[in-house]
Design a protein around this motif. Structure first.
Motif, PDB file in Angstrom:
ATOM      1  N   MET A   1       0.841  -1.200   0.000  1.00 17.73           N
ATOM      2  CA  MET A   1       0.000   0.000   0.000  1.00 17.73           C
ATOM      3  C   MET A   1       0.874   1.247   0.000  1.00 17.73           C
ATOM      4  N   THR A   2       0.528   2.228  -0.808  1.00 15.65           N
ATOM      5  CA  THR A   2       1.305   3.452  -0.908  1.00 15.65           C
ATOM      6  C   THR A   2       1.169   4.269   0.377  1.00 15.65           C
ATOM      7  N   LYS A   3       2.288   4.856   0.785  1.00 15.89           N
ATOM      8  CA  LYS A   3       2.280   5.664   1.998  1.00 15.89           C
ATOM      9  C   LYS A   3       1.365   6.870   1.823  1.00 15.89           C
ATOM     10  N   THR A   4       0.589   7.153   2.840  1.00 12.04           N
ATOM     11  CA  THR A   4      -0.353   8.263   2.785  1.00 12.04           C
ATOM     12  C   THR A   4       0.233   9.505   3.440  1.00 12.04           C
ATOM     13  N   THR A   5      -0.384  10.649   3.190  1.00  8.25           N
ATOM     14  CA  THR A   5       0.093  11.914   3.737  1.00  8.25           C
ATOM     15  C   THR A   5      -0.362  12.112   5.180  1.00  8.25           C
ATOM     16  N   VAL A   6      -1.635  11.868   5.452  1.00  8.11           N
ATOM     17  CA  VAL A   6      -2.166  12.000   6.813  1.00  8.11           C
ATOM     18  C   VAL A   6      -1.686  10.813   7.641  1.00  8.11           C
ATOM     19  N   GLU A   7      -1.056  11.089   8.773  1.00 10.02           N
ATOM     20  CA  GLU A   7      -0.518  10.014   9.618  1.00 10.02           C
ATOM     21  C   GLU A   7      -1.566   9.551  10.618  1.00 10.02           C
ATOM     22  N   ALA A   8      -2.613   8.966  10.121  1.00  7.62           N
ATOM     23  CA  ALA A   8      -3.693   8.446  10.958  1.00  7.62           C
ATOM     24  C   ALA A   8      -3.731   6.925  10.811  1.00  7.62           C
ATOM     25  N   PRO A   9      -4.346   6.201  11.731  1.00  4.50           N
ATOM     26  CA  PRO A   9      -4.983   6.685  12.957  1.00  4.50           C
ATOM     27  C   PRO A   9      -3.962   7.328  13.909  1.00  4.50           C
ATOM     28  N   PHE A  10      -4.474   8.142  14.813  1.00  2.00           N
ATOM     29  CA  PHE A  10      -3.627   8.833  15.766  1.00  2.00           C
ATOM     30  C   PHE A  10      -3.472   8.019  17.046  1.00  2.00           C
ATOM     31  N   ARG A  11      -2.465   8.335  17.816  1.00  6.45           N
ATOM     32  CA  ARG A  11      -2.211   7.595  19.061  1.00  6.45           C
ATOM     33  C   ARG A  11      -3.445   7.596  19.956  1.00  6.45           C
ATOM     34  N   ALA A  12      -4.136   8.714  20.016  1.00  5.83           N
ATOM     35  CA  ALA A  12      -5.436   8.780  20.688  1.00  5.83           C
ATOM     36  C   ALA A  12      -6.457   9.130  19.618  1.00  5.83           C
ATOM     37  N   ASP A  13      -7.411   8.255  19.406  1.00  3.46           N
ATOM     38  CA  ASP A  13      -8.385   8.446  18.339  1.00  3.46           C
ATOM     39  C   ASP A  13      -9.756   8.054  18.890  1.00  3.46           C
ATOM     40  N   HIS A  14     -10.774   8.159  18.068  1.00  2.00           N
ATOM     41  CA  HIS A  14     -12.080   7.670  18.500  1.00  2.00           C
ATOM     42  C   HIS A  14     -12.868   7.210  17.291  1.00  2.00           C
ATOM     43  N   VAL A  15     -13.882   6.398  17.544  1.00  2.00           N
ATOM     44  CA  VAL A  15     -14.563   5.699  16.462  1.00  2.00           C
ATOM     45  C   VAL A  15     -15.422   6.638  15.637  1.00  2.00           C
ATOM     46  N   GLY A  16     -16.124   7.570  16.272  1.00  2.00           N
ATOM     47  CA  GLY A  16     -16.849   8.531  15.457  1.00  2.00           C
ATOM     48  C   GLY A  16     -18.091   9.133  16.071  1.00  2.00           C
ATOM     49  N   SER A  17     -19.061   8.310  16.469  1.00  2.00           N
ATOM     50  CA  SER A  17     -20.336   8.861  16.916  1.00  2.00           C
ATOM     51  C   SER A  17     -20.250   9.402  18.336  1.00  2.00           C
ATOM     52  N   LEU A  18     -21.017  10.453  18.581  1.00  2.00           N
ATOM     53  CA  LEU A  18     -21.068  11.089  19.891  1.00  2.00           C
ATOM     54  C   LEU A  18     -22.524  11.291  20.292  1.00  2.00           C
ATOM     55  N   LEU A  19     -22.760  11.411  21.585  1.00  2.00           N
ATOM     56  CA  LEU A  19     -24.125  11.567  22.087  1.00  2.00           C
ATOM     57  C   LEU A  19     -24.779  12.796  21.476  1.00  2.00           C
ATOM     58  N   ARG A  20     -25.986  12.619  20.930  1.00  2.90           N
ATOM     59  CA  ARG A  20     -26.717  13.750  20.372  1.00  2.90           C
ATOM     60  C   ARG A  20     -27.230  14.637  21.501  1.00  2.90           C
ATOM     61  N   PRO A  21     -27.028  15.939  21.380  1.00  5.77           N
ATOM     62  CA  PRO A  21     -27.585  16.845  22.389  1.00  5.77           C
ATOM     63  C   PRO A  21     -29.099  16.909  22.281  1.00  5.77           C
ATOM     64  N   GLU A  22     -29.717  17.333  23.339  1.00  7.19           N
ATOM     65  CA  GLU A  22     -31.182  17.386  23.389  1.00  7.19           C
ATOM     66  C   GLU A  22     -31.747  18.279  22.291  1.00  7.19           C
ATOM     67  N   SER A  23     -31.022  19.324  21.911  1.00  8.61           N
ATOM     68  CA  SER A  23     -31.517  20.237  20.878  1.00  8.61           C
ATOM     69  C   SER A  23     -31.743  19.523  19.554  1.00  8.61           C
ATOM     70  N   ILE A  24     -30.913  18.523  19.239  1.00  8.95           N
ATOM     71  CA  ILE A  24     -31.087  17.768  17.998  1.00  8.95           C
ATOM     72  C   ILE A  24     -32.277  16.830  18.111  1.00  8.95           C
ATOM     73  N   HIS A  25     -32.409  16.148  19.228  1.00  8.87           N
ATOM     74  CA  HIS A  25     -33.586  15.287  19.427  1.00  8.87           C
ATOM     75  C   HIS A  25     -34.874  16.095  19.276  1.00  8.87           C
ATOM     76  N   ARG A  26     -34.902  17.264  19.881  1.00  5.37           N
ATOM     77  CA  ARG A  26     -36.090  18.114  19.841  1.00  5.37           C
ATOM     78  C   ARG A  26     -36.347  18.617  18.417  1.00  5.37           C
ATOM     79  N   ALA A  27     -35.281  19.010  17.728  1.00  4.85           N
ATOM     80  CA  ALA A  27     -35.429  19.526  16.362  1.00  4.85           C
ATOM     81  C   ALA A  27     -35.938  18.447  15.411  1.00  4.85           C
ATOM     82  N   ARG A  28     -35.481  17.212  15.604  1.00  5.64           N
ATOM     83  CA  ARG A  28     -35.963  16.122  14.756  1.00  5.64           C
ATOM     84  C   ARG A  28     -37.470  15.912  14.949  1.00  5.64           C
ATOM     85  N   LYS A  29     -37.896  15.934  16.194  1.00  7.08           N
ATOM     86  CA  LYS A  29     -39.323  15.777  16.471  1.00  7.08           C
ATOM     87  C   LYS A  29     -40.122  16.943  15.887  1.00  7.08           C
ATOM     88  N   ASP A  30     -39.584  18.142  16.016  1.00  6.61           N
ATOM     89  CA  ASP A  30     -40.274  19.319  15.494  1.00  6.61           C
ATOM     90  C   ASP A  30     -40.366  19.260  13.970  1.00  6.61           C
TER      91      ASP A  30
END
Length: 368
Positions: A1-30
């Motif tokens: 595989m060819t070497k990439t420019t971005v040196e990821a994954p990083f030593r500390a990383d995360h998978v992706g999804s985060l808790l939705r704030p209440e404002s988004i839950h409310r906006a979806r319902k609205d």
């Protein structure tokens, strides 16, 4: 595989999804009740994405996501916007540990192809503008192998699994290129399907193939997509055994897939679930090439807010480094904090404390 420019994954990383704030839950319902317009919903989502990007940078993460704030589910929102795929409500949800998931899934209705107007491309462009040059914007999408879950392939349209695989590969090649053209340089494939190939009884099979054949098919699909990967783009894969409201779907070590998938997948990194004994030991890591992809150890659970013991994490890193060089190791939660809009059973404060803790321990334990 060819070497990439971005040196990821990083030593500390995360998978992706985060808790939705209440404002988004409310906006979806609205929005569903026609109290606000689609444009107003998007602006509320955008405002919360700005805040969550700031917070990720504040806790020290070098790669940030949009928290998947514009999605309901980690996978169906992307898949149902491919040509030839639709979302629908089945008679039952998926069975997790003591709970049935919300009923929603996708199915094939025509020939599979990438939709050039896929909304996730626009979403990424807007997200990237929010991030600017402050961090690396990371995009997450379901793995192409998620298309092989039982019940998705229409056997009248695709009686031959191999013909189906060919179209899935092409659709994902086009998706990768579309994200690249939009400026994405760090892309992650989320994969419950491959993790399921380790389970004592394969939970997702309607192909007629045995386990060994399915493992090799999964490799051909993923590497087929990666054949067209741009040289300066990082693509990783994340393996998960289910993450829904702090519950899991199945268990099984990586031993069955490691000799093929760990050894031969042409990815730049593996995000691996290792937060409890359902994932087995670290010995399968020995199949990962020594000069190859980074291994992101998901030693921290996203299912509850209690912080893991530092000494236990130190010992587990030492154990893992017997099988793969510490230079290749990174740390992360085992999965996202909200793979679906429901979210896991912890507070936003606990979520941020855990991510900040992971950053501090990665600096301490992986640089020793």
């Amino acid at each position: 595989m060819t070497k990439t420019t971005v040196e990821a994954p990083f030593r500390a990383d995360h998978v992706g999804s985060l808790l939705r704030p209440e404002s988004i839950h409310r906006a979806r319902k609205d929005h569903q009740a026609d109290r606000i317009s689609y444009e107003q919903l998007r602006e509320i989502e955008a405002e919360e994405i700005r805040k969550v990007v700031d917070k990720q940078i504040e806790v020290g993460l070098k790669a940030v996501t949009d928290g998947e704030f514009r999605r309901r589910f980690w996978h169906t929102d992307f898949l149902e916007h491919l040509d030839g795929v639709e979302g629908y409500v089945p008679d039952t949800g998926f069975q997790f540990d003591g709970i049935e998931t919300e009923r929603y899934d996708v199915r094939v209705t025509g020939k599979i192809a990438f939709n050039k107007e896929h909304p996730h491309i626009k979403d990424f462009i807007e997200f990237k503008e929010i991030v600017g040059d402050r961090a690396v914007p990371k995009q997450t999408i379901p793995s192409p192998n998620q298309m092989f879950n039982a019940g998705i392939r229409n056997q009248e349209i695709y009686p031959d699994v191999e013909a189906y695989a060919k179209d899935v590969i092409k659709a994902y090649q086009d998706a990768v290129q579309a994200f690249y053209d939009a400026g994405c340089r760090y892309l992650q494939f989320d994969d419950v399907y491959i993790a399921g190939l380790n389970a004592p009884e394969i939970p997702f099979n309607d192909s007629g193939y045995d386990r060994n054949s399915l493992i090799h098919l999964a490799l051909r699909v993923l590497n087929g997509v990666l054949e067209q990967k741009p040289e300066d783009m990082v693509i990783t894969t994340h393996l998960c055994r289910g993450n829904y409201r702090s519950k899991w779907a199945f268990e099984g070590s990586y031993a069955k897939i490691a000799p093929v998938l760990f050894a031969k997948e042409q990815v730049d990194g593996f995000f691996l679930e290792y937060d409890d004994d359902r994932s087995g030991d670290f010995e399968p890591l020995s199949y990962i090439p020594k000069t190859g992809p980074r291994v992101v150890l998901g030693l921290f659970t996203s299912k509850h807010g209690e912080l893991e013991d530092e000494e236990v994490i130190r010992e587990r890193v030492a154990e893992a480094s017997k099988y793969v060089s510490k230079d290749q190791l990174c740390l992360s939660p085992q999965c996202g904090f909200a793979s679906t809009h429901h979210g896991n059973e912890l507070t936003e404060e606990a979520q941020w404390k855990k991510l900040e803790y992971i950053v501090s321990l990665a600096e301490k334990l992986l640089e020793e």
